[in-house]
Design an enzyme around this catalytic site. Structure first.
Site, PDB file in Angstrom:
ATOM      1  CE1 TYR A 166      43.737  38.913  45.369  1.00 53.14           C
ATOM      2  CE2 TYR A 166      44.124  40.762  43.645  1.00 53.14           C
ATOM      3  CZ  TYR A 166      43.755  40.190  44.918  1.00 53.14           C
ATOM      4  OH  TYR A 166      43.867  41.409  46.099  1.00 53.14           O
ATOM      5  CB  VAL A 220      48.384  39.445  33.902  1.00 51.86           C
ATOM      6  CG1 VAL A 220      47.926  40.645  33.203  1.00 51.86           C
ATOM      7  CG2 VAL A 220      47.739  39.589  35.438  1.00 51.86           C
ATOM      8  CG  ASP A 239      47.710  44.509  47.786  1.00 48.85           C
ATOM      9  OD1 ASP A 239      48.578  44.735  48.467  1.00 48.85           O
ATOM     10  OD2 ASP A 239      47.899  43.237  47.010  1.00 48.85           O
TER      11      ASP A 239
END
Ligand code: AMP
Length: 439
Positions: free
Chosen positions: A32, A35, A151
């Site tokens: 997504y 980080v 996931d």
């Protein structure tokens, strides 16, 4: 909207860059976004955070509601989403989490390369048991609150480093597959898909249209096997995964090579699976008569009469309706046998694993080709784990409601803030009573 009001809310809104130092501290690149490891500016407590910048811009109303719901989740084994920042100037979304120094992908990789170099690593005898128990505890909590992970894989199982919560498992990325599963561009326009199917349950590979709790349990079985052997149990070539079709011949072949081809009596409803026709056309039962989990695990020195093997078998049951639940798995005799699981998976011993490295933009480019330090080729075994991913394969839907809208529309400032104030009254409190009572 009233111009002055807009200016006022803009000035009042907390901004990531004003509150946190994170420049140059990228630790990962996931499904997504990016980080970063960050610390609060002007803070002396030294507390570390993970800041996730979501790829793309904008966010839908339903995604906002879902994020608000995830903010309500509170369990010691689930990473807590502390805050959401909406940056209105560049329409970026930032998620703030606690920082976890380790994850199972790095831990397993470390052990695999030590094994290849015949090096001994001093870890507590119950480490795998503690890890598995805490994973089950966290998933039980999510499932009890109707959150499916969708996931689960070693890279998403984080472990806290030194500090108050030392050695505590934190499940990360929960529910996000459902949140952000809407690709920004058609799949055909993107790079070849780099997504791992190794932890995918057979029913998904056969075209099951809904995610269920049983799918998360299969993935936990795969992770447990990998913790016991340091090898991904259903390791499969990844190059061919280029379509959004869930049917994956090579992955199914790998599963049957380890487990054997399912007998009709073991999985009666296999005939009802959407891809059953393709399965019967592509596979011959006779090719797998000598394959079974006992043989596979014996090769890796796990005895078939051990409690750990029995639990593994219950997690890796082909028929999803017969697969064990997280609740029952936590009560399994394996966890009642000495050594008992513990809260600090390192049990006070030195943590042998290195801290996360910071990534450069160069690493990031390499990540695009699947060769980054953070998640690329593992030279020691040739197992090319793929946590660095750009593209999502379109997953099937969940049985539960509130899907992400497909148009990824940008929402009105005020609406977004209202949505983030939304809170769910349905979240139960921690389900870890069995667990805590044992420590
Ligand atoms: P993700 O987007 O969750 O797939 O994460 C990408 C990378 O960042 C992975 O290597 C994760 O292990 C790492 N990561 C994700 N969340 C955290 C966190 N809370 N603390 C430390 N690292 C994280």
């Amino acid at each position: 909207m009233d111009f002055e009001y807009k200016q006022k809310t803009n000035a009042e809104r907390a901004k990531v860059e004003d509150l946190f130092d994170y420049e140059g501290c990228k630790v990962g690149r996931g499904t997504y976004g990016h980080v970063y490891k960050g610390k609060r500016k002007n803070s002396t407590d030294g507390r570390e955070y993970a800041l996730k910048q979501i790829e793309g811009t904008g966010i839908s109303m339903s995604a906002c509601r879902e994020i608000a719901l995830l903010r309500e989740l509170k369990h010691p084994n689930v990473i807590s989403l502390q805050k959401v920042f909406l940056s209105h100037t560049d329409r970026k979304v930032w998620l703030l989490f606690d920082y976890a120094e380790h994850d199972l992908w790095h831990i397993i990789k470390f052990h695999r390369s030590a094994k290849a170099n015949k090096k001994q690593i001093d870890v507590p005898k119950n480490m795998v048991k503690s890890l598995l128990f805490q994973i089950l505890d966290g998933i039980h909590y999510l499932h009890a609150n109707w959150v499916l992970h969708r996931d689960l894989k070693p890279a998403n199982i984080l472990v806290m480093g030194e500090g108050e919560e030392r050695g505590r498992v934190k499940i990360a990325d929960m529910g996000f597959a459902r949140l952000f599963n809407s690709p920004l561009k058609p799949l055909a326009d993107l790079d070849p898909v780099v997504v791992t199917f190794w932890y995918r349950a057979p029913e998904l590979l056969l075209g099951a249209r809904h995610y269920t709790k049983a799918i998360d349990i299969w993935a936990i079985g795969c992770i447990f096997a990998e913790l016991l052997t340091y090898e991904p149990i259903f390791h499969c070539r990844q190059e061919d995964i280029k379509t959004s079709n869930p049917y994956h011949h090579d992955q199914l072949d790998r599963i049957f090579n380890v487990m054997g081809f399912p007998q009709d009596k073991d999985w009666e409803d296999i005939r009802k699976m959407p891809e059953h026709g393709t399965l019967t056309k592509d596979f011959k039962r006779s090719n797998y008569v000598n394959c079974n989990l006992v043989k596979y695990m014996e090769k890796h020195k796990v005895k078939p009469d051990s409690k750990q093997f029995h639990l593994l078998q219950k997690l890796l049951t082909m028929d999803p309706t017969k697969r064990i639940t997280s609740e029952l798995a936590m009560k399994d005799p394996y966890f009642l046998e000495d050594p008992l699981p513990s809260q600090d998976v390192f049990e006070g011993k030195n943590i042998p694993y290195p801290k996360r490295e910071f990534l450069t933009d160069d690493d990031d480019d390499k990540a695009d080709t699947g060769a980054s330090k953070a998640g690329g080729a593992d030279q020691s075994s040739g197992h090319n784990q793929p946590p660095a991913k750009r593209v999502r394969v379109m997953p099937p839907s969940t049985v539960s409601s509130s899907m992400v809208s497909s148009d990824y529309q940008h929402i009105h400032n005020v609406q977004a803030q209202q949505a983030l104030q939304f809170s769910s009254s349905n979240i139960q409190t921690s389900t870890s009573s069995t667990y805590t009572s044992r420590f």
